[in-house]
Design a protein around this motif. Structure first.
Motif, PDB file in Angstrom:
ATOM      1  N   GLY A 218       0.797  -1.219   0.000  1.00  0.00           N
ATOM      2  CA  GLY A 218       0.000   0.000   0.000  1.00  0.00           C
ATOM      3  C   GLY A 218       0.831   1.271   0.000  1.00  0.00           C
ATOM      4  O   GLY A 218       0.277   2.374  -0.097  1.00  0.00           O
ATOM      5  N   SER A 219       2.147   1.141   0.096  1.00  0.00           N
ATOM      6  CA  SER A 219       3.048   2.291   0.084  1.00  0.00           C
ATOM      7  C   SER A 219       3.692   2.420  -1.282  1.00  0.00           C
ATOM      8  O   SER A 219       4.378   1.504  -1.750  1.00  0.00           O
ATOM      9  CB  SER A 219       4.135   2.123   1.158  1.00  0.00           C
ATOM     10  N   ALA A 220       3.486   3.543  -1.936  1.00  0.00           N
ATOM     11  CA  ALA A 220       4.095   3.783  -3.245  1.00  0.00           C
ATOM     12  C   ALA A 220       5.622   3.784  -3.137  1.00  0.00           C
ATOM     13  O   ALA A 220       6.320   3.299  -4.032  1.00  0.00           O
ATOM     14  CB  ALA A 220       3.601   5.113  -3.816  1.00  0.00           C
ATOM     15  N   TRP A 221       6.131   4.308  -2.029  1.00  0.00           N
ATOM     16  CA  TRP A 221       7.576   4.356  -1.809  1.00  0.00           C
ATOM     17  C   TRP A 221       8.151   2.939  -1.723  1.00  0.00           C
ATOM     18  O   TRP A 221       9.170   2.631  -2.328  1.00  0.00           O
ATOM     19  CB  TRP A 221       7.842   5.134  -0.529  1.00  0.00           C
ATOM     20  N   ALA A 222       7.481   2.062  -0.976  1.00  0.00           N
ATOM     21  CA  ALA A 222       7.956   0.682  -0.838  1.00  0.00           C
ATOM     22  C   ALA A 222       7.821  -0.081  -2.149  1.00  0.00           C
ATOM     23  O   ALA A 222       8.699  -0.878  -2.501  1.00  0.00           O
ATOM     24  CB  ALA A 222       7.180  -0.025   0.281  1.00  0.00           C
ATOM     25  N   ARG A 223       6.734   0.142  -2.881  1.00  0.00           N
ATOM     26  CA  ARG A 223       6.557  -0.548  -4.164  1.00  0.00           C
ATOM     27  C   ARG A 223       7.674  -0.174  -5.126  1.00  0.00           C
ATOM     28  O   ARG A 223       8.211  -1.022  -5.847  1.00  0.00           O
ATOM     29  CB  ARG A 223       5.198  -0.206  -4.774  1.00  0.00           C
ATOM     30  N   GLU A 224       8.033   1.092  -5.154  1.00  0.00           N
ATOM     31  CA  GLU A 224       9.114   1.532  -6.034  1.00  0.00           C
ATOM     32  C   GLU A 224      10.451   0.955  -5.585  1.00  0.00           C
ATOM     33  O   GLU A 224      11.279   0.562  -6.412  1.00  0.00           O
ATOM     34  CB  GLU A 224       9.185   3.061  -6.038  1.00  0.00           C
ATOM     35  N   PHE A 225      10.663   0.870  -4.275  1.00  0.00           N
ATOM     36  CA  PHE A 225      11.936   0.394  -3.749  1.00  0.00           C
ATOM     37  C   PHE A 225      12.142  -1.091  -4.039  1.00  0.00           C
ATOM     38  O   PHE A 225      13.208  -1.501  -4.496  1.00  0.00           O
ATOM     39  CB  PHE A 225      11.995   0.648  -2.239  1.00  0.00           C
ATOM     40  N   PHE A 226      11.120  -1.914  -3.775  1.00  0.00           N
ATOM     41  CA  PHE A 226      11.257  -3.361  -3.923  1.00  0.00           C
ATOM     42  C   PHE A 226      10.898  -3.869  -5.317  1.00  0.00           C
ATOM     43  O   PHE A 226      11.251  -4.986  -5.676  1.00  0.00           O
ATOM     44  CB  PHE A 226      10.401  -4.086  -2.886  1.00  0.00           C
ATOM     45  N   GLY A 227      10.175  -3.074  -6.097  1.00  0.00           N
ATOM     46  CA  GLY A 227       9.769  -3.518  -7.418  1.00  0.00           C
ATOM     47  C   GLY A 227       8.582  -4.479  -7.351  1.00  0.00           C
ATOM     48  O   GLY A 227       7.969  -4.684  -6.289  1.00  0.00           O
ATOM     49  N   VAL A 228       8.282  -5.079  -8.474  1.00  0.00           N
ATOM     50  CA  VAL A 228       7.084  -5.928  -8.577  1.00  0.00           C
ATOM     51  C   VAL A 228       7.452  -7.401  -8.741  1.00  0.00           C
ATOM     52  O   VAL A 228       6.615  -8.210  -9.125  1.00  0.00           O
ATOM     53  CB  VAL A 228       6.206  -5.477  -9.756  1.00  0.00           C
ATOM     54  N   GLY A 229       8.688  -7.774  -8.460  1.00  0.00           N
ATOM     55  CA  GLY A 229       9.113  -9.164  -8.606  1.00  0.00           C
ATOM     56  C   GLY A 229       8.474 -10.068  -7.567  1.00  0.00           C
ATOM     57  O   GLY A 229       7.816  -9.616  -6.622  1.00  0.00           O
ATOM     58  N   PRO A 230       8.653 -11.368  -7.693  1.00  0.00           N
ATOM     59  CA  PRO A 230       8.059 -12.331  -6.761  1.00  0.00           C
ATOM     60  C   PRO A 230       8.696 -12.251  -5.381  1.00  0.00           C
ATOM     61  O   PRO A 230       9.865 -11.876  -5.242  1.00  0.00           O
ATOM     62  CB  PRO A 230       8.341 -13.681  -7.420  1.00  0.00           C
ATOM     63  N   GLU A 231       7.913 -12.599  -4.353  1.00  0.00           N
ATOM     64  CA  GLU A 231       8.397 -12.666  -2.978  1.00  0.00           C
ATOM     65  C   GLU A 231       8.297 -14.123  -2.518  1.00  0.00           C
ATOM     66  O   GLU A 231       7.203 -14.643  -2.371  1.00  0.00           O
ATOM     67  CB  GLU A 231       7.565 -11.766  -2.057  1.00  0.00           C
ATOM     68  N   THR A 232       9.435 -14.758  -2.312  1.00  0.00           N
ATOM     69  CA  THR A 232       9.427 -16.157  -1.885  1.00  0.00           C
ATOM     70  C   THR A 232      10.115 -16.294  -0.528  1.00  0.00           C
ATOM     71  O   THR A 232      10.931 -15.451  -0.144  1.00  0.00           O
ATOM     72  CB  THR A 232      10.151 -17.052  -2.916  1.00  0.00           C
ATOM     73  N   ASP A 233       9.769 -17.378   0.162  1.00  0.00           N
ATOM     74  CA  ASP A 233      10.358 -17.682   1.476  1.00  0.00           C
ATOM     75  C   ASP A 233      10.208 -16.512   2.443  1.00  0.00           C
ATOM     76  O   ASP A 233      11.161 -16.117   3.121  1.00  0.00           O
ATOM     77  CB  ASP A 233      11.833 -18.064   1.323  1.00  0.00           C
ATOM     78  N   LEU A 234       9.006 -15.955   2.540  1.00  0.00           N
ATOM     79  CA  LEU A 234       8.744 -14.832   3.439  1.00  0.00           C
ATOM     80  C   LEU A 234       8.804 -15.303   4.891  1.00  0.00           C
ATOM     81  O   LEU A 234       8.163 -16.283   5.257  1.00  0.00           O
ATOM     82  CB  LEU A 234       7.377 -14.220   3.144  1.00  0.00           C
ATOM     83  N   GLN A 235       9.576 -14.595   5.718  1.00  0.00           N
ATOM     84  CA  GLN A 235       9.676 -14.885   7.141  1.00  0.00           C
ATOM     85  C   GLN A 235       9.439 -13.602   7.926  1.00  0.00           C
ATOM     86  O   GLN A 235       9.822 -12.518   7.485  1.00  0.00           O
ATOM     87  CB  GLN A 235      11.048 -15.464   7.488  1.00  0.00           C
TER      88      GLN A 235
END
Length: 284
Positions: A218-235
């Motif tokens: 929900g944060s535009a700043w975070a979306r830009e920082f991390f990009g739209v790639g996949p997130e795996t092995d979330l801990q």
């Protein structure tokens, strides 16, 4: 014999200082159980080196131009160093061994004080007797009565594997707290959200990772920082970040250092710097 409980930067700094003064030192600690990344300033690195932690910093710190979005203002004025805690902790243990500190890995079950020292019970080992005890287990140290506490806050560290890229870090102020973000070249991503416990209205543990993901996306700043790639092995790891001042920091045959004595807000490595401040004074 001097026994130190806890092998974070504060405990290690005290151990190295006491060894330079010629004391026999035994350090007892459980090692960190999850891979963490911490952002620290140049002054923290200088303080760590000044304390004698050379091997700990040999391969553990990567420089990053930190991006900041705070109260609507954006800038990138400061260099932040990303400290890989697994590498740092391995090097820290080597620094201690080279200095002649005896290392014991184990969980402390109890500490019993007497008029001449302390008896330390360790799981799976014989008890130790300490002529002098240094309590350096940080926020895990047993409380000594009711100390002074700031607003109750918790830091929710989310770590996942993303797409490899460049090393970067950022910090963003939010309506209900603030978030620190980091991305390593190997694609390891970190988003730590610090919030006020009373007003955050956090969901249960089972749905907390999805809730954090929704807040992050929900944060535009975070979306830009991390990009739209996949997130795996979330801990996800939750850690208290409430500022705490112990009602007593020293007595006969004992002293508390680091977060065990005074824990502060962890923004930008400030917690490590404050811990070292007390630890470097302890041997004197």
């Amino acid at each position: 014999m001097i026994v130190i409980l806890g092998a974070g930067p504060a405990g290690a700094a005290v151990a190295l200082g006491l060894r330079r003064l010629g004391y026999a030192v035994t350090l007892v600690s459980e090692w960190r159980r999850f891979a963490a990344l911490e952002g620290v300033s140049l002054r923290v690195l200088e303080a760590l080196r000044g304390a004698g932690l050379q091997q700990a910093l040999a391969d553990a710190a990567l420089p990053s131009q930190r991006q900041v979005s705070w109260n609507g203002q954006q800038h990138a004025q400061n260099i932040e160093f990303l400290l890989d805690r697994p590498s740092f902790d391995r090097g820290l243990r080597e620094d201690l061994r080279l200095a002649g500190v005896e290392l014991i890995e184990g969980r402390v079950l109890s500490v019993q004080a007497s008029g001449v020292g302390h008896r330390v019970e360790i799981e799976g080992r014989e008890a130790l007797f300490a002529d002098f005890l240094v309590e350096a287990r940080g926020r895990q140290a047993p409380a000594l009565g009711k100390g002074l506490r700031g607003p109750e806050t918790v830091s929710l560290l989310n770590r996942w594997q993303g797409t490899p890229g460049s090393t970067a870090s950022a910090v963003e102020s939010l309506e209900d707290g603030w978030a620190w973000m980091a991305r390593r070249a190997d694609g390891q991503c970190y988003w730590q959200w610090t919030v006020d416990v009373a007003s955050a209205q956090l969901p249960g543990k089972a749905t907390l990772p999805d809730y954090c993901r929704a807040r992050r996306q929900g944060s535009a700043w975070a979306r830009e920082f991390f990009g739209v790639g996949p997130e795996t092995d979330l801990q996800l790891h939750a850690r208290s970040s409430t500022a705490i001042l112990s009602p007593q920091v020293c007595g006969d045959h004992w002293i508390r250092v680091g977060d065990a004595a005074m824990a502060v807000d962890p923004l930008s490595g400030n917690g490590i710097f404050q811990s070292l401040s007390s630890a470097l004074q302890a041997p004197t």
